[in-house]
Scaffold this motif. Structure first.
Motif, short mmCIF file in Angstrom:
data_model
loop_
_atom_site.label_atom_id
_atom_site.label_comp_id
_atom_site.label_asym_id
_atom_site.label_seq_id
_atom_site.Cartn_x
_atom_site.Cartn_y
_atom_site.Cartn_z
N LEU A 47 26.31 41.65 38.52
CA LEU A 47 26.73 41.07 37.04
C LEU A 47 27.88 40.10 37.40
CD1 LEU A 47 26.07 40.86 34.10
CD2 LEU A 47 27.75 42.67 33.80
N LEU A 99 28.08 34.52 31.23
CA LEU A 99 27.67 35.80 32.06
C LEU A 99 26.13 35.60 32.44
CD1 LEU A 99 28.97 38.37 32.50
CD2 LEU A 99 27.48 39.42 30.46
N ALA A 135 31.72 40.33 37.62
CA ALA A 135 32.17 40.99 36.24
C ALA A 135 32.64 42.45 36.23
CB ALA A 135 31.05 40.73 35.34
N GLN A 136 32.44 42.94 37.32
CA GLN A 136 32.90 44.42 37.29
C GLN A 136 34.35 44.67 37.97
OE1 GLN A 136 31.18 46.14 35.35
NE2 GLN A 136 29.18 45.58 35.55
N PRO A 147 30.06 43.81 31.15
CA PRO A 147 31.35 43.21 32.01
C PRO A 147 32.47 44.38 31.82
CG PRO A 147 31.13 41.94 30.31
CD PRO A 147 29.83 42.69 30.11
N TYR A 207 30.25 36.41 36.17
CA TYR A 207 30.64 35.37 35.32
C TYR A 207 30.38 33.75 36.26
CZ TYR A 207 32.61 38.08 31.73
OH TYR A 207 33.00 39.12 30.83
#
Length: 508
Positions: free
Chosen positions: A146, A134, A170-171, A114, A148
């Motif tokens: 990706l 995650l 998460a990015q 992340p 959370y």
């Protein structure tokens, strides 16, 4: 059971397969003497179909039909992370040959490192006391990111339980999706709504507790304290006696358990023989809810100023517990069209539980929650109704491209209306003293096949063919497959399913 409808008030918030054997114990899923393991075959078939390698798939449920065909439901992982929305059901014949798959996601190729911290993700949701995990999140459009998973639980100012599940990229820290995790809608004993009924309780010393020894230990609580009584005679029929609402709740969970076991062969909500908890007098609010985290129902006491009593009516109990069944089978995501299907499934089975119980004090009907009103009138006062959902002022009678943008309690109308049409047909009729006049879209006339067949079709579709991201067109396919399995590809039942979907504008 969120929406309340009351006139004059603003709205507040078997020709085919004869026997189905359901097994959640994967060790025991393989039919005796069979050389083909359904799970092993399904893993191989999933790999061939490009929806996961053996190490990526975690078995959630196995259904083995009487002819040896099997349906294995997997949760997906990726580099050790859960893939939310990647669940899949692999269908195969008795020899292990793949027939088809429902749901799933193809080959995954994304970084699991992340760029955003868990704390930043929690802050983006603006939730307090949040827990982060995650995961890989599959959006409703099929993109894999990706993310959370941020979960929070709490109480509103009036004491009503709340819960939210939010997915944050998460990015880049942007919120991808969010929905509630509290599926809300709103001896012998004498209840508020069910009259005098028998109750299974447990002797404890010189007294009895509201713990059902027959049905997995289902337990009923007065707020946070287990109900107990010296003579095993509970309630008075008056709301002034705290036990009275407990009688309705304890009876409701027993009848729901019996319904699923005797009609569908399901052993408890999670199909593991374990009971759930019911909490009555949970607070002074007009609602009832199911929570997976506590495996329990919570019932508000209603609002006397609105003429609404405790929300412990039988079809409400069946509705809430059916959220638990959905979470352990299809896991329908509580947003968009899948969220509407989630709510609709609970309305359908809450209704079916009421018909199964056949309690003379709560006459079976296709109207939900009418008993909670002190000025009882099912024609005008109810939470929802299945024959023409739009009568509540907000629910959808038929599918349109905008249905998925409605609150899930309103988009549920499409599935509810379909089920009524399939059970009873279109047009005007009176059933158990209530007048119905159900319209059908596209100029079709639907002849019902009866609730008994319709409920079996919906249950098989839910447990065998639907997955977390199923929408209404996917539900059409699922119910057609279920009707074919149960009654045959050329059956009148399957034809009725297709016509009932046309009647709510869900077309091929």
């Amino acid at each position: 059971m969120k929406r309340i409808h009351r006139a004059g008030l603003a709205a507040t918030a078997i020709a085919g397969l004869a026997v189905v054997t359901i097994t959640v114990n994967v060790q025991a899923a393989q039919p005796g003497g069979s050389a083909v393991s359904p799970v092993a075959a399904a893993r191989a078939n999933a790999a061939q179909l490009g929806i996961g390698d053996g190490s990526d798939l975690v078995v959630r449920d196995v259904i083995v039909d009487s002819d040896g065909s099997s349906h294995v439901r997997f949760d997906r992982t990726y580099q050790g992370l859960p893939v939310v929305g990647g669940d899949v059901v692999v269908h195969q014949d008795k020899a292990g040959k793949s027939r088809s798959a429902t749901g799933g996601v193809g080959k995954l190729a994304l970084s699991v490192k992340p760029a955003v911290s868990a704390a930043s993700a929690a802050a983006a949701t603006k939730q307090k006391s949040a827990k982060q995990q995650l995961v890989v999140f599959v959006t409703n459009t099929g993109q894999s990111k990706l993310a959370y998973k941020v979960v929070s639980e709490g109480r509103k100012a009036n004491g009503e339980p709340t819960g939210t599940e939010t997915y944050v990229d998460a990015q880049n820290g942007k919120v991808l999706d969010s929905w509630t995790t509290v599926n809300d809608d709103l001896g012998s004993g004498t209840g508020l709504y069910v009259g005098t009924v028998g109750l299974d309780t447990t002797k404890s010393g010189t007294s009895w507790t509201m713990v059902d020894p027959v049905r997995g230990g289902n337990a009923t609580y007065n707020a946070g304290t287990l109900f107990s009584d010296a003579d095993n005679v509970w309630g008075t029929g008056s709301n002034s006696n705290a036990q009275t609402a407990g009688v309705d709740a304890h009876y409701g969970i027993a009848k729901t358990w019996d319904y699923y076991k005797n009609v569908h062969g399901r052993n408890g909500i999670a199909n593991d023989g374990k009971g759930a908890k019911s909490y009555v007098h949970d607070g002074a609010y007009v609602n009832a809810s199911w929570s997976d985290s506590c495996f329990c129902m919570k019932y508000g006491d209603g609002d006397p100023s609105q003429g609404i009593g405790p929300l412990v009516e039988l079809d409400i109990a069946g509705h809430e517990m059916s959220h638990g069944v959905t979470s352990r089978t299809a896991g329908l995501r509580y947003s968009g069209e899948s969220g509407g299907l989630n709510e609709s499934t609970s309305d359908i089975f809450g209704t079916a539980v009421e018909w199964y119980a056949a309690n003379s004090q709560d006459t079976p009907d296709y109207v939900l929650g009418e008993e909670i009103f002190t000025d009882y009138n099912p024609a005008t006062n109810y939470i929802r109704r299945l024959d023409k959902p739009s009568l509540d002022g907000a629910s959808a009678d038929s599918w349109s491209k905008s249905v998925g943008r409605l609150n899930v309690h309103y988009s549920s109308g499409v599935g509810n209306h379909f089920f009524y049409l399939l059970s009873e047909g279109s047009g005007a009729k009176t059933i158990n003293g209530i007048a119905y006049n159900s319209p059908a879209a596209n100029g079709v006339t639907v002849t019902g096949i009866g609730l008994s067949k319709a409920e079996k079709i919906w249950y098989r579709a839910l447990t065998t063919y639907m997955t977390s991201r199923t929408d209404y067109h996917g539900a059409r396919t699922a119910t057609l497959n279920a009707a074919t399995d149960l009654y045959g590809a050329s059956s009148a039942e399957r034809a009725a399913v297709a016509k009932a979907w046309a009647g709510v504008n869900v077309l091929p």
